[in-house]
Structures are given as C-alpha cells and as structure tokens.
Design a protein around this motif. Structure first.
Motif, short mmCIF file in Angstrom:
data_model
loop_
_atom_site.label_atom_id
_atom_site.label_comp_id
_atom_site.label_asym_id
_atom_site.label_seq_id
_atom_site.Cartn_x
_atom_site.Cartn_y
_atom_site.Cartn_z
N HIS A 164 2.45 1.87 -3.47
CA HIS A 164 1.50 2.39 -4.46
C HIS A 164 1.01 3.80 -4.11
O HIS A 164 0.86 4.63 -4.99
CB HIS A 164 0.33 1.42 -4.61
N ASN A 213 0.83 -1.20 0.00
CA ASN A 213 0.00 0.00 0.00
C ASN A 213 0.87 1.25 0.00
O ASN A 213 0.60 2.21 -0.74
CB ASN A 213 -0.95 -0.01 1.20
N TRP A 227 1.85 -1.74 -12.35
CA TRP A 227 1.74 -0.31 -12.61
C TRP A 227 3.00 0.18 -13.32
O TRP A 227 4.10 -0.30 -13.06
CB TRP A 227 1.51 0.45 -11.30
N ASN A 236 6.43 0.91 -11.72
CA ASN A 236 7.15 -0.20 -11.10
C ASN A 236 8.03 -0.91 -12.15
O ASN A 236 7.76 -2.04 -12.54
CB ASN A 236 6.15 -1.16 -10.46
N ASP A 287 -1.78 -9.90 -5.82
CA ASP A 287 -0.69 -9.22 -5.12
C ASP A 287 0.48 -10.17 -4.92
O ASP A 287 0.30 -11.38 -4.75
CB ASP A 287 -1.15 -8.73 -3.73
#
Length: 162
Positions: free
Chosen positions: A27, A24, A132, A135, A95
């Motif tokens: 991101h 979390n 994303w 990354n 994840d």
C-alpha cells in the motif's frame, strides 16, 4: 501442497507481523500520499490480542507444514445509526494477505471461504471489504469469489494556492 486454515494464536505473531508488513509495503508503494512505509508494523501484539479476545472479530491463518503463509482478519460491523440505514450486522474483512510466492494457489479462496462460514455461523447478513483501485489483481480475486462492487470512493487532488 497441504494447507491448514485455523484460528490464529499469540504464538503466530512474529509471522503475522511479517505478513502485515508485506501489506503495508504494497500500500505504501502504490499510494504514498495515503500510506507511509513503517519500520515496525502498527499491528502490535496488543492489537492481535484484542482480535483474539473479541467475540466480534476473527483472525484465521493459512499454514503449510509449520509455515504461516497467509491470514485473514474480519470483524462484525453495523451501519452508522441513520434513519435510512437498515439495521443489520455484517462481517467486514479488514485485511487479507497471502505470501507472494504462494499466491494463485487457492489459499486466499480458502481463507475467504473460512470467513464466510464464520459469518454464517455468527448470523451475519453479508461480508464487505475495501479494495484499493490500484489492486486490480485483488479486485479480480474478490469478484471471482462472488463479491460485487457496492460503492466507489473517489478523490480529486487539489493544487495549493500560491
């Protein structure tokens, strides 16, 4: 370093919550217009229980000694019901996280390989995931693990009218 990959249990929750929080934070720092930094992980015990009880989901952890150092969460998916879509089941990695100090130690690779084995045993046709654009290390990791880009989602920021 001796690494064990195993299915998660409810007892693993406190350490899993820390790893979900690490994701979390990653991101929310990179994409604050999409992710908020939460004070408490949204992946609560009820969420973990739902994965553990589901026949269409899996949660594996990587462990070194007694320390949980990573996890991977995957679910069985189907494309939307659309005339053009080929009907199939596939695995989707929701994840994956390896503690920062253990990255680049092949732990992520072992986690992905474990999901691949689970997917094959489950009769699934492929594995998909989302990375994303910020990354770059994640993208390189997945490409080195045999994943290929499938699509690009793009955005355009709009200016508010005065």
């Amino acid at each position: 370093m001796d690494i064990t990959i195993r299915k998660a249990t409810e007892k693993d929750y406190p350490e899993l919550a820390k790893l979900y929080d690490e994701l979390n934070t990653l991101h929310s720092k990179a994409l604050p217009h999409l992710f908020v930094k939460l004070s408490k992980t949204p992946q609560d015990m009820a969420y973990i229980r739902s994965i553990l009880k589901s026949k269409d989901a899996i949660l594996f952890i990587a462990q070194s000694g007694e320390e949980i150092i990573g996890f991977i969460e995957a679910v069985v998916m189907q494309p939307p019901d659309h005339p053009e879509a080929v009907k199939r089941n596939y695995a989707y990695i929701n994840d994956i996280c390896v503690k920062m100090e253990y990255r680049r130690s092949a732990i992520g690779k072992k986690l992905v390989e474990t999901v691949e084995k689970w997917a094959i045993e489950s009769g699934l046709s492929e594995i998909q995931l989302n990375v994303w654009d910020f990354n770059k290390r994640g993208m390189a990791f997945f490409e080195n693990s045999g994943f290929k880009p499938l699509r690009h989602i793009m955005e355009k920021k709009l200016k508010k009218q005065a």
